[in-house]
Design a protein around this motif. Structure first.
Motif, PDB file in Angstrom:
ATOM      1  N   UNK A 273       3.635  -4.999   3.256  1.00  0.00           N
ATOM      2  CA  UNK A 273       2.889  -3.804   3.962  1.00  0.00           C
ATOM      3  C   UNK A 273       1.510  -3.376   3.381  1.00  0.00           C
ATOM      4  N   UNK A 274       1.659  -3.428   2.115  1.00  0.00           N
ATOM      5  CA  UNK A 274       0.588  -3.024   1.095  1.00  0.00           C
ATOM      6  C   UNK A 274       0.662  -3.802  -0.146  1.00  0.00           C
ATOM      7  N   UNK A 275      -0.642  -4.139  -0.578  1.00  0.00           N
ATOM      8  CA  UNK A 275      -0.717  -4.592  -2.009  1.00  0.00           C
ATOM      9  C   UNK A 275      -0.650  -3.212  -3.001  1.00  0.00           C
ATOM     10  N   UNK A 276       0.478  -3.276  -3.849  1.00  0.00           N
ATOM     11  CA  UNK A 276       0.342  -2.319  -4.735  1.00  0.00           C
ATOM     12  C   UNK A 276      -0.975  -2.104  -5.855  1.00  0.00           C
ATOM     13  N   UNK A 277      -1.572  -1.052  -5.799  1.00  0.00           N
ATOM     14  CA  UNK A 277      -2.925  -0.781  -6.491  1.00  0.00           C
ATOM     15  C   UNK A 277      -2.762   0.328  -7.645  1.00  0.00           C
ATOM     16  N   UNK A 278      -3.392   0.495  -8.426  1.00  0.00           N
ATOM     17  CA  UNK A 278      -3.778   1.760  -9.316  1.00  0.00           C
ATOM     18  C   UNK A 278      -4.426   2.650  -8.487  1.00  0.00           C
ATOM     19  N   UNK A 279      -4.680   3.961  -9.113  1.00  0.00           N
ATOM     20  CA  UNK A 279      -5.444   4.950  -8.367  1.00  0.00           C
ATOM     21  C   UNK A 279      -6.748   4.460  -8.311  1.00  0.00           C
ATOM     22  N   UNK A 280      -7.395   3.665  -8.958  1.00  0.00           N
ATOM     23  CA  UNK A 280      -8.807   3.218  -8.845  1.00  0.00           C
ATOM     24  C   UNK A 280      -9.015   1.970  -8.097  1.00  0.00           C
ATOM     25  N   UNK A 281      -7.946   1.362  -7.526  1.00  0.00           N
ATOM     26  CA  UNK A 281      -8.112   0.361  -6.760  1.00  0.00           C
ATOM     27  C   UNK A 281      -7.531  -1.073  -7.342  1.00  0.00           C
ATOM     28  N   UNK A 282      -7.349  -1.044  -8.423  1.00  0.00           N
ATOM     29  CA  UNK A 282      -6.812  -2.376  -9.326  1.00  0.00           C
ATOM     30  C   UNK A 282      -5.457  -3.077  -8.828  1.00  0.00           C
ATOM     31  N   UNK A 283      -5.466  -4.161  -8.470  1.00  0.00           N
ATOM     32  CA  UNK A 283      -4.407  -4.808  -7.934  1.00  0.00           C
ATOM     33  C   UNK A 283      -3.248  -4.570  -9.289  1.00  0.00           C
ATOM     34  N   UNK A 284      -2.084  -4.309  -8.950  1.00  0.00           N
ATOM     35  CA  UNK A 284      -0.941  -4.206  -9.836  1.00  0.00           C
ATOM     36  C   UNK A 284      -0.020  -5.313  -9.912  1.00  0.00           C
ATOM     37  N   UNK A 285      -0.580  -6.511 -10.494  1.00  0.00           N
ATOM     38  CA  UNK A 285       0.329  -7.821 -10.052  1.00  0.00           C
ATOM     39  C   UNK A 285       1.780  -7.535 -10.714  1.00  0.00           C
ATOM     40  N   UNK A 286       1.860  -6.895 -11.864  1.00  0.00           N
ATOM     41  CA  UNK A 286       3.052  -6.520 -12.449  1.00  0.00           C
ATOM     42  C   UNK A 286       4.198  -5.966 -11.574  1.00  0.00           C
ATOM     43  N   UNK A 287       3.746  -5.249 -10.274  1.00  0.00           N
ATOM     44  CA  UNK A 287       4.724  -4.684  -9.427  1.00  0.00           C
ATOM     45  C   UNK A 287       5.038  -5.642  -8.504  1.00  0.00           C
ATOM     46  N   UNK A 288       4.277  -6.490  -8.267  1.00  0.00           N
ATOM     47  CA  UNK A 288       4.683  -7.794  -7.440  1.00  0.00           C
ATOM     48  C   UNK A 288       5.728  -8.634  -8.049  1.00  0.00           C
ATOM     49  N   UNK A 289       5.450  -8.740  -9.292  1.00  0.00           N
ATOM     50  CA  UNK A 289       6.288  -9.745 -10.118  1.00  0.00           C
ATOM     51  C   UNK A 289       7.858  -9.091 -10.392  1.00  0.00           C
ATOM     52  N   UNK A 290       7.874  -7.602 -10.366  1.00  0.00           N
ATOM     53  CA  UNK A 290       9.065  -7.042 -10.553  1.00  0.00           C
ATOM     54  C   UNK A 290       9.588  -6.645  -9.212  1.00  0.00           C
ATOM     55  N   UNK A 291       8.898  -7.043  -7.941  1.00  0.00           N
ATOM     56  CA  UNK A 291       9.569  -6.851  -6.816  1.00  0.00           C
ATOM     57  C   UNK A 291       9.408  -5.490  -6.152  1.00  0.00           C
ATOM     58  N   UNK A 292       8.223  -4.795  -6.882  1.00  0.00           N
ATOM     59  CA  UNK A 292       8.074  -3.271  -6.389  1.00  0.00           C
ATOM     60  C   UNK A 292       7.176  -3.303  -5.372  1.00  0.00           C
ATOM     61  N   UNK A 293       7.368  -3.807  -4.054  1.00  0.00           N
ATOM     62  CA  UNK A 293       6.870  -3.964  -2.839  1.00  0.00           C
ATOM     63  C   UNK A 293       7.398  -3.563  -1.705  1.00  0.00           C
ATOM     64  N   UNK A 294       6.804  -3.642  -0.541  1.00  0.00           N
ATOM     65  CA  UNK A 294       7.614  -3.429   0.819  1.00  0.00           C
ATOM     66  C   UNK A 294       7.499  -4.557   1.654  1.00  0.00           C
ATOM     67  N   UNK A 295       8.216  -5.558   1.663  1.00  0.00           N
ATOM     68  CA  UNK A 295       7.943  -6.773   2.644  1.00  0.00           C
ATOM     69  C   UNK A 295       8.031  -6.366   3.879  1.00  0.00           C
ATOM     70  N   UNK A 296       7.391  -7.290   4.727  1.00  0.00           N
ATOM     71  CA  UNK A 296       7.273  -7.009   6.343  1.00  0.00           C
ATOM     72  C   UNK A 296       8.425  -7.841   6.909  1.00  0.00           C
TER      73      UNK A 296
END
Length: 296
Positions: A273-296
């Motif tokens: 649903x969303x790509x996890x990012x920091x407050x300044x808009x940098x992609x947080x790949x570590x969250x993707x690697x750890x499964x911290x995202x909401x799948x569609x």
């Protein structure tokens, strides 16, 4: 005056966001625009500076009509065509040493960070090396390092011996940025060492893959990360936020039809649903690697 060009709707230097340009804009009144700043897609600060006399009646909205699926080449060409600058300069640097390199003809070689600036020496060394003499060959991706002899260079991180040990070697600052030098001697910055994917013994930059996938009309945002794999060490996985329905087969066919080499193609696609990012808009790949995202 300064113009802040929105980069994928993220917060930009100057306090504006991409959605600020969704409202009606006034036409440019000032005779000269001095600089345009945005955070580059690979996470480091890039500023493109230029001086120009705008064509009468140029709408501000037309200069900021950037969409996420356009790569840097198209963006710079549009800026060049819109502003017709007398001088178009790309700067690359960091807080530790300020300006590393300058490209005074940014539109002629889009994406190039140019050559070392005043009081600066730059090198690209082989990945995983800490010897400033172990240089990467032309067109070989490595880590960008800068000499610390400049008056602009810092002395080290405050009470951070771990950071000093990681970044300071033999009088050189190891930036953590990856890049290469082309046959003309011009520097190109490609990403971050920490984001590099090592799959089957190959070093893979996620930025290369993201640039290709972002051109698919169904892709709104994309981030690529390496996930652990028993056979390959890491496998390339693309996390995709879509703007319209699309399946992995279509995205894989898009990659096959591009100039992306086969071993860089994503082995899996995850729709989020969303790509996890920091407050300044940098992609947080570590969250993707750890499964911290909401799948569609």
């Amino acid at each position: 005056g300064h113009v802040c060009v929105p980069c994928q709707g993220r917060a930009c230097r100057g306090g504006l966001r991409g959605d600020a340009f969704a409202q009606p804009c006034e036409r440019f009144e000032q005779p000269f625009v001095q600089a345009v700043f945005f955070e580059d897609d690979v996470g480091f600060d890039a500023s493109y500076s230029f001086v120009f006399s705008p064509r009468p009646g140029t709408p501000a909205a037309s200069l900021a009509d950037d969409t996420q699926h356009e790569v840097k080449l198209a963006r710079l060409q549009r800026l060049q065509a819109a502003f017709e600058p007398e001088l178009f300069v790309n700067h690359y640097g960091s807080s530790e040493i300020y300006t590393f390199s300058i490209n005074q003809r940014a539109a002629e070689k889009p994406g190039s960070a140019g050559r070392a600036g005043l009081n600066t020496r730059l090198r690209v060394v082989k990945l995983a090396q800490r010897d400033p003499q172990c240089l990467a060959a032309p067109m070989e991706e490595g880590q960008i390092i800068a000499e610390l002899r400049s008056d602009e260079a810092f002395e080290g991180y405050h009470k951070r011996p771990d950071a000093d040990a990681r970044s300071l070697h033999c009088g050189w600052y190891f930036t953590g940025d990856t890049g290469y030098v082309d046959p003309d001697g011009d520097l190109f910055v490609t990403g971050r060492v920490d984001d590099m994917i090592i799959s089957g013994g190959e070093n893979i930059s996620p930025v290369d893959i993201e640039s290709v996938l972002s051109l698919h009309p169904a892709v709104d945002e994309v981030a690529v990360a390496g996930l652990q794999d028993e056979r390959w060490g890491q496998k390339v996985v693309a996390f995709v936020k879509t703007r319209q329905p699309v399946d992995p087969q279509a995205l894989d066919a898009h990659c096959r039809d591009s100039d992306l080499v086969n071993f860089k193609r994503p082995r899996d696609y995850v729709f989020v649903r969303e790509i996890p990012k920091s407050p300044v808009g940098k992609v947080l790949r570590r969250k993707l690697q750890s499964g911290e995202y909401e799948p569609v």
